[in-house]
Design an enzyme around this catalytic site. Structure first.
Site, PDB file in Angstrom:
ATOM      1  N   TYR A 154       0.824  -1.218   0.000  1.00  0.00           N
ATOM      2  CA  TYR A 154       0.000   0.000   0.000  1.00  0.00           C
ATOM      3  C   TYR A 154       0.861   1.274   0.000  1.00  0.00           C
ATOM      4  CZ  TYR A 154      -3.305   3.464   1.962  1.00  0.00           C
ATOM      5  OH  TYR A 154      -4.061   4.576   2.214  1.00  0.00           O
ATOM      6  N   ASP A 207       9.856  -7.395  -3.407  1.00  0.00           N
ATOM      7  CA  ASP A 207       8.682  -7.737  -2.606  1.00  0.00           C
ATOM      8  C   ASP A 207       8.422  -9.224  -2.782  1.00  0.00           C
ATOM      9  OD1 ASP A 207       5.854  -7.906  -1.665  1.00  0.00           O
ATOM     10  OD2 ASP A 207       5.978  -5.712  -1.678  1.00  0.00           O
ATOM     11  N   LEU A 239       5.460 -10.441  -2.259  1.00  0.00           N
ATOM     12  CA  LEU A 239       4.030 -10.459  -2.597  1.00  0.00           C
ATOM     13  C   LEU A 239       3.185 -11.205  -1.562  1.00  0.00           C
ATOM     14  CD1 LEU A 239       4.205 -10.972  -6.503  1.00  0.00           C
ATOM     15  CD2 LEU A 239       4.147  -8.829  -5.206  1.00  0.00           C
ATOM     16  N   LYS A 295       2.104  -6.154   9.336  1.00  0.00           N
ATOM     17  CA  LYS A 295       1.638  -4.944  10.028  1.00  0.00           C
ATOM     18  C   LYS A 295       0.332  -5.099  10.800  1.00  0.00           C
ATOM     19  CE  LYS A 295      -1.034  -3.305   6.125  1.00  0.00           C
ATOM     20  NZ  LYS A 295      -1.566  -2.169   5.371  1.00  0.00           N
ATOM     21  N   SER A 301       6.351   3.439  13.079  1.00  0.00           N
ATOM     22  CA  SER A 301       4.919   3.663  13.295  1.00  0.00           C
ATOM     23  C   SER A 301       4.692   4.418  14.588  1.00  0.00           C
ATOM     24  CB  SER A 301       4.246   2.289  13.383  1.00  0.00           C
ATOM     25  OG  SER A 301       2.940   2.399  13.880  1.00  0.00           O
ATOM     26  N   TYR A 303       3.723  -6.507  17.302  1.00  0.00           N
ATOM     27  CA  TYR A 303       3.995  -5.700  16.102  1.00  0.00           C
ATOM     28  C   TYR A 303       4.761  -4.436  16.489  1.00  0.00           C
ATOM     29  CZ  TYR A 303       3.319  -2.192  12.520  1.00  0.00           C
ATOM     30  OH  TYR A 303       3.540  -1.178  11.617  1.00  0.00           O
ATOM     31  N   LYS A 347       8.756  -3.095  15.683  1.00  0.00           N
ATOM     32  CA  LYS A 347       9.161  -1.799  15.120  1.00  0.00           C
ATOM     33  C   LYS A 347      10.156  -1.099  16.051  1.00  0.00           C
ATOM     34  CE  LYS A 347       7.016  -1.714  11.251  1.00  0.00           C
ATOM     35  NZ  LYS A 347       7.764  -1.715   9.994  1.00  0.00           N
ATOM     36  N   PHE A 368       1.557   7.962  11.166  1.00  0.00           N
ATOM     37  CA  PHE A 368       0.317   7.903  11.931  1.00  0.00           C
ATOM     38  C   PHE A 368      -0.686   7.043  11.144  1.00  0.00           C
ATOM     39  CE2 PHE A 368       0.979  10.114  15.940  1.00  0.00           C
ATOM     40  CZ  PHE A 368       2.329  10.374  15.789  1.00  0.00           C
ATOM     41  N   ASN A 428      -8.602  -2.142   9.733  1.00  0.00           N
ATOM     42  CA  ASN A 428      -8.517  -0.687   9.925  1.00  0.00           C
ATOM     43  C   ASN A 428      -9.786   0.014   9.451  1.00  0.00           C
ATOM     44  OD1 ASN A 428      -5.318  -1.446   8.983  1.00  0.00           O
ATOM     45  ND2 ASN A 428      -5.688  -0.489  10.955  1.00  0.00           N
ATOM     46  N   ARG A 437      -7.849  10.164  15.729  1.00  0.00           N
ATOM     47  CA  ARG A 437      -6.586   9.750  15.126  1.00  0.00           C
ATOM     48  C   ARG A 437      -6.070  10.830  14.187  1.00  0.00           C
ATOM     49  NH1 ARG A 437      -7.337   6.718  18.490  1.00  0.00           N
ATOM     50  NH2 ARG A 437      -7.192   4.443  18.566  1.00  0.00           N
TER      51      ARG A 437
HETATM   52  P1  NAD Z   1       1.528  -3.645   3.049  1.00  0.00           P
HETATM   53  O1  NAD Z   1       1.301  -4.975   3.653  1.00  0.00           O
HETATM   54  O2  NAD Z   1       0.554  -3.146   2.049  1.00  0.00           O
HETATM   55  O3  NAD Z   1       2.980  -3.583   2.390  1.00  0.00           O
HETATM   56  C1  NAD Z   1       4.072  -4.326   2.857  1.00  0.00           C
HETATM   57  C2  NAD Z   1       4.675  -5.038   1.672  1.00  0.00           C
HETATM   58  O4  NAD Z   1       5.804  -5.788   2.134  1.00  0.00           O
HETATM   59  C3  NAD Z   1       3.720  -6.033   1.020  1.00  0.00           C
HETATM   60  O5  NAD Z   1       3.725  -5.818  -0.384  1.00  0.00           O
HETATM   61  C4  NAD Z   1       4.295  -7.403   1.361  1.00  0.00           C
HETATM   62  O6  NAD Z   1       4.053  -8.348   0.352  1.00  0.00           O
HETATM   63  C5  NAD Z   1       5.766  -7.079   1.539  1.00  0.00           C
HETATM   64  N1  NAD Z   1       6.509  -7.957   2.443  1.00  0.00           N
HETATM   65  C6  NAD Z   1       6.185  -8.321   3.713  1.00  0.00           C
HETATM   66  N2  NAD Z   1       7.164  -9.087   4.232  1.00  0.00           N
HETATM   67  C7  NAD Z   1       8.127  -9.200   3.280  1.00  0.00           C
HETATM   68  C8  NAD Z   1       9.386  -9.838   3.215  1.00  0.00           C
HETATM   69  N3  NAD Z   1       9.847 -10.549   4.247  1.00  0.00           N
HETATM   70  N4  NAD Z   1      10.103  -9.726   2.076  1.00  0.00           N
HETATM   71  C9  NAD Z   1       9.641  -9.015   1.023  1.00  0.00           C
HETATM   72  N5  NAD Z   1       8.455  -8.391   1.020  1.00  0.00           N
HETATM   73  C10 NAD Z   1       7.709  -8.474   2.147  1.00  0.00           C
HETATM   74  O7  NAD Z   1       1.688  -2.593   4.259  1.00  0.00           O
HETATM   75  P2  NAD Z   1       1.795  -1.010   4.222  1.00  0.00           P
HETATM   76  O8  NAD Z   1       0.586  -0.472   4.869  1.00  0.00           O
HETATM   77  O9  NAD Z   1       2.181  -0.548   2.872  1.00  0.00           O
HETATM   78  O10 NAD Z   1       2.982  -0.806   5.248  1.00  0.00           O
HETATM   79  C11 NAD Z   1       4.328  -0.628   4.821  1.00  0.00           C
HETATM   80  C12 NAD Z   1       5.212  -0.467   6.029  1.00  0.00           C
HETATM   81  O11 NAD Z   1       4.758   0.636   6.805  1.00  0.00           O
HETATM   82  C13 NAD Z   1       5.222  -1.667   6.974  1.00  0.00           C
HETATM   83  O12 NAD Z   1       6.520  -1.838   7.465  1.00  0.00           O
HETATM   84  C14 NAD Z   1       4.278  -1.247   8.076  1.00  0.00           C
HETATM   85  O13 NAD Z   1       4.576  -1.885   9.286  1.00  0.00           O
HETATM   86  C15 NAD Z   1       4.536   0.243   8.152  1.00  0.00           C
HETATM   87  N6  NAD Z   1       3.421   1.018   8.694  1.00  0.00           N
HETATM   88  C16 NAD Z   1       2.183   0.897   8.147  1.00  0.00           C
HETATM   89  C17 NAD Z   1       1.116   1.622   8.667  1.00  0.00           C
HETATM   90  C18 NAD Z   1      -0.280   1.492   8.133  1.00  0.00           C
HETATM   91  O14 NAD Z   1      -1.222   1.876   8.824  1.00  0.00           O
HETATM   92  N7  NAD Z   1      -0.486   1.011   6.905  1.00  0.00           N
HETATM   93  C19 NAD Z   1       1.332   2.483   9.753  1.00  0.00           C
HETATM   94  C20 NAD Z   1       2.616   2.576  10.293  1.00  0.00           C
HETATM   95  C21 NAD Z   1       3.649   1.834   9.748  1.00  0.00           C
HETATM   96  C1  WQD Z   2      -8.684   3.946  13.885  1.00  0.00           C
HETATM   97  C2  WQD Z   2      -9.893   4.266  14.743  1.00  0.00           C
HETATM   98  C3  WQD Z   2     -10.702   2.385  15.992  1.00  0.00           C
HETATM   99  C4  WQD Z   2     -12.071  -0.037  12.640  1.00  0.00           C
HETATM  100  C5  WQD Z   2      -3.476   0.960  13.481  1.00  0.00           C
HETATM  101  C6  WQD Z   2      -2.290   0.328  14.152  1.00  0.00           C
HETATM  102  C7  WQD Z   2      -1.119   1.269  14.102  1.00  0.00           C
HETATM  103  C8  WQD Z   2      -0.834   1.738  12.681  1.00  0.00           C
HETATM  104  C9  WQD Z   2      -2.064   2.277  12.025  1.00  0.00           C
HETATM  105  C10 WQD Z   2       0.769   0.258  11.689  1.00  0.00           C
HETATM  106  C11 WQD Z   2      -9.839   3.635  16.148  1.00  0.00           C
HETATM  107  C12 WQD Z   2     -11.739   2.851  14.992  1.00  0.00           C
HETATM  108  C13 WQD Z   2     -11.530   0.968  13.415  1.00  0.00           C
HETATM  109  C14 WQD Z   2     -13.477  -0.238  12.661  1.00  0.00           C
HETATM  110  C15 WQD Z   2     -13.680   1.591  14.200  1.00  0.00           C
HETATM  111  N1  WQD Z   2      -0.404   0.653  11.838  1.00  0.00           N
HETATM  112  N2  WQD Z   2     -12.329   1.763  14.180  1.00  0.00           N
HETATM  113  N3  WQD Z   2     -14.226   0.586  13.447  1.00  0.00           N
HETATM  114  O1  WQD Z   2      -5.797   1.356  15.550  1.00  0.00           O
HETATM  115  O2  WQD Z   2      -5.338   3.831  15.133  1.00  0.00           O
HETATM  116  O3  WQD Z   2      -3.840   2.153  14.196  1.00  0.00           O
HETATM  117  O4  WQD Z   2      -3.135   1.314  12.135  1.00  0.00           O
HETATM  118  O5  WQD Z   2       1.768   0.641  12.207  1.00  0.00           O
HETATM  119  O6  WQD Z   2      -0.045   0.575  14.643  1.00  0.00           O
HETATM  120  O7  WQD Z   2      -2.626   0.022  15.492  1.00  0.00           O
HETATM  121  O8  WQD Z   2      -6.078   2.374  13.227  1.00  0.00           O
HETATM  122  O9  WQD Z   2      -7.773   2.256  11.473  1.00  0.00           O
HETATM  123  O10 WQD Z   2      -7.585   0.349  13.105  1.00  0.00           O
HETATM  124  O11 WQD Z   2      -8.490   2.532  13.889  1.00  0.00           O
HETATM  125  O12 WQD Z   2     -14.427   2.289  14.915  1.00  0.00           O
HETATM  126  O13 WQD Z   2     -14.027  -1.143  12.020  1.00  0.00           O
HETATM  127  O14 WQD Z   2     -11.048   3.706  14.102  1.00  0.00           O
HETATM  128  O15 WQD Z   2     -11.323   1.977  17.169  1.00  0.00           O
HETATM  129  O16 WQD Z   2     -10.434   4.536  17.033  1.00  0.00           O
HETATM  130  P1  WQD Z   2      -5.310   2.426  14.672  1.00  0.00           P
HETATM  131  P2  WQD Z   2      -7.481   1.798  12.844  1.00  0.00           P
END
Ligand code: NAD
Ligand code: WQD
Length: 339
Positions: A13, A33, A35, A86, A126, A150, A154, A179, A200, A232
């Site tokens: 993503y 990746d 995948l 994640k 994160s 998780y 990190k 965030f 999420n 948030r």
């Molecule tokens: P995502 O799952 O869409 O993307 C992660 C990608 O990494 C995927 O395409 C997956 O196939 C690949 N992958 C996983 N493990 C792998 C491995 N061992 N080798 C090669 N590829 C691998 O997730 P995202 O939302 O795009 O998140 C990207 C990064 O950002 C992650 O590290 C996640 O922890 C961090 N992050 C995400 C969020 C969020 O809310 N989406 C928030 C904070 C931090």
């Molecule tokens: C947001 C708000 C829920 C789903 C998570 C991870 C964090 C980071 C980002 C990776 C909260 C509410 C949610 C639903 C709802 N990821 N909610 N109904 O929990 O803030 O953060 O993603 O690093 O580490 O914890 O995100 O989108 O799950 O929730 O009411 O069906 O929406 O309770 O208040 P969160 P979220």
């Protein structure tokens, strides 16, 4: 010659949106990746959006030989490391899988970079590292305290990176604490494609709007917030992607490391998000109030000052654009990349 960036997890993503920003800034992109949570279809979409295709290597970031191969074949100037798992709930049930993947990929990548003499890294961390931070806005100097495997994975990676930078000043590392990324590329060609039931808010909400799920549960209506729902720092994924380019430029320019929040600095409630979505898309979203979700905090938003001061970056896209773009993606791709 253009700078060339290795993007691990670049089919995912945030990585795919960042690949767009990098390519449109004239950088060459190599995506690695496995995948495990994404689709190779994203490469076609990237080509449509950018009129060129990134290099793609299907491999695991824990595969040292595959990484050595990439560094041998391409002159890489910097690495953005998105690859990882994640899902918070899944990490509680399967901690070893999370430590293996998230720590294993980071150690293996750092070792390969060291062998190749590439020491410029942007790392996906994160806001989860702040745990139950008692007060928002949260500055980067807030105490770090994680509440699930998780988050711990990190924080352990962050610690490892700090140790490395301390031991060898040739390493220049940007730790980016995201965030809540939401939204999609405005073309509707690239977006978030979760597997199974989304955990999420935004991906669940758009699936209800699209008729694939019956009703959104709002987890908690009795938080000490203006409307009782959780607050948030939702940030448009394109803004987040721009933050990565700004971080790369910073590392180039300054030759030093940085840890920085990527958020808007503004708290938005779940109810506000839902209301804005319904208003700007004209779609009714069935919903009901439910109990608080265990582990959730009431309020979490960034102090975004350091990013502006040091990276010259700030989020520009508001809540309405987040909703419009998330909905365009969902409406055009009801099954995500699976369709
Ligand atoms: P995502 O799952 O869409 O993307 C992660 C990608 O990494 C995927 O395409 C997956 O196939 C690949 N992958 C996983 N493990 C792998 C491995 N061992 N080798 C090669 N590829 C691998 O997730 P995202 O939302 O795009 O998140 C990207 C990064 O950002 C992650 O590290 C996640 O922890 C961090 N992050 C995400 C969020 C969020 O809310 N989406 C928030 C904070 C931090
Ligand atoms: C947001 C708000 C829920 C789903 C998570 C991870 C964090 C980071 C980002 C990776 C909260 C509410 C949610 C639903 C709802 N990821 N909610 N109904 O929990 O803030 O953060 O993603 O690093 O580490 O914890 O995100 O989108 O799950 O929730 O009411 O069906 O929406 O309770 O208040 P969160 P979220």
């Amino acid at each position: 010659m253009n700078a060339r960036v290795l993007v691990t997890g670049g089919a995912g993503y945030i990585g795919s949106h960042t690949a767009v920003v990098l390519m449109q800034a004239g950088l060459d992109v190599v995506i690695l990746d496995n995948l495990c949570n994404s689709s190779a279809l994203v490469l076609d979409r990237l080509e449509r959006v950018c009129s060129r295709r990134p290099e793609f290597v299907q491999a695991d970031a824990r595969d040292a030989a595959a990484l050595d191969g990439v560094f041998a074949r391409h002159r890489i100037d910097g690495v953005i490391h998105f690859a990882g798992l994640k899902a918070v709930g899944e990490s509680v049930a399967q901690p070893l899988r999370y430590f293996d993947n998230n720590l294993g990929s980071t150690v293996t990548l750092l070792q390969a970079m060291e062998r190749a003499g590439v020491r410029r890294l942007v790392f996906s961390s994160s806001a989860t590292v702040y745990g139950d931070a008692s007060a928002s806005p949260i500055p980067e100097t807030a105490p770090l305290a994680v509440t699930n495997p998780y988050g711990r994975s990190k924080l352990m990676c962050e610690d490892m990176l700090r140790d490395l930078a301390q031991a060898d000043p040739r390493w220049h590392i940007a730790i980016l604490r995201y965030f809540n990324p939401v939204g999609a590329h405005p073309s509707g060609l690239i977006g978030e494609s979760p597997r199974g039931t989304p955990a999420n808010l935004m991906p669940y909400l758009v699936q209800v709007a699209g008729g694939q799920r019956e009703s959104l549960q709002i987890f908690g209506s009795d938080y000490p917030t203006p409307d009782g729902t959780g607050v948030r720092d939702f940030i448009h994924v394109m803004d987040l992607a721009e933050g990565h380019l700004a971080a790369l430029r910073y590392l180039e320019r300054k030759g030093t490391g940085i840890t920085v929040n990527l958020g808007t600095g503004r708290g938005v409630s779940v109810r506000q998000m839902l209301d804005t979505f319904q208003r700007v898309t004209g779609r009714a979203v069935a919903h009901r109030y439910a109990d608080r979700r265990p582990g959730d905090v009431a309020v979490c938003y960034a102090d975004a000052g350091r990013a502006l001061q040091h990276l010259g970056w700030q989020a520009r896209l508001g809540l309405e654009r987040m909703c419009e773009d998330a909905w365009r993606w969902q409406a055009q791709n009801p099954a995500g990349y699976g369709g």
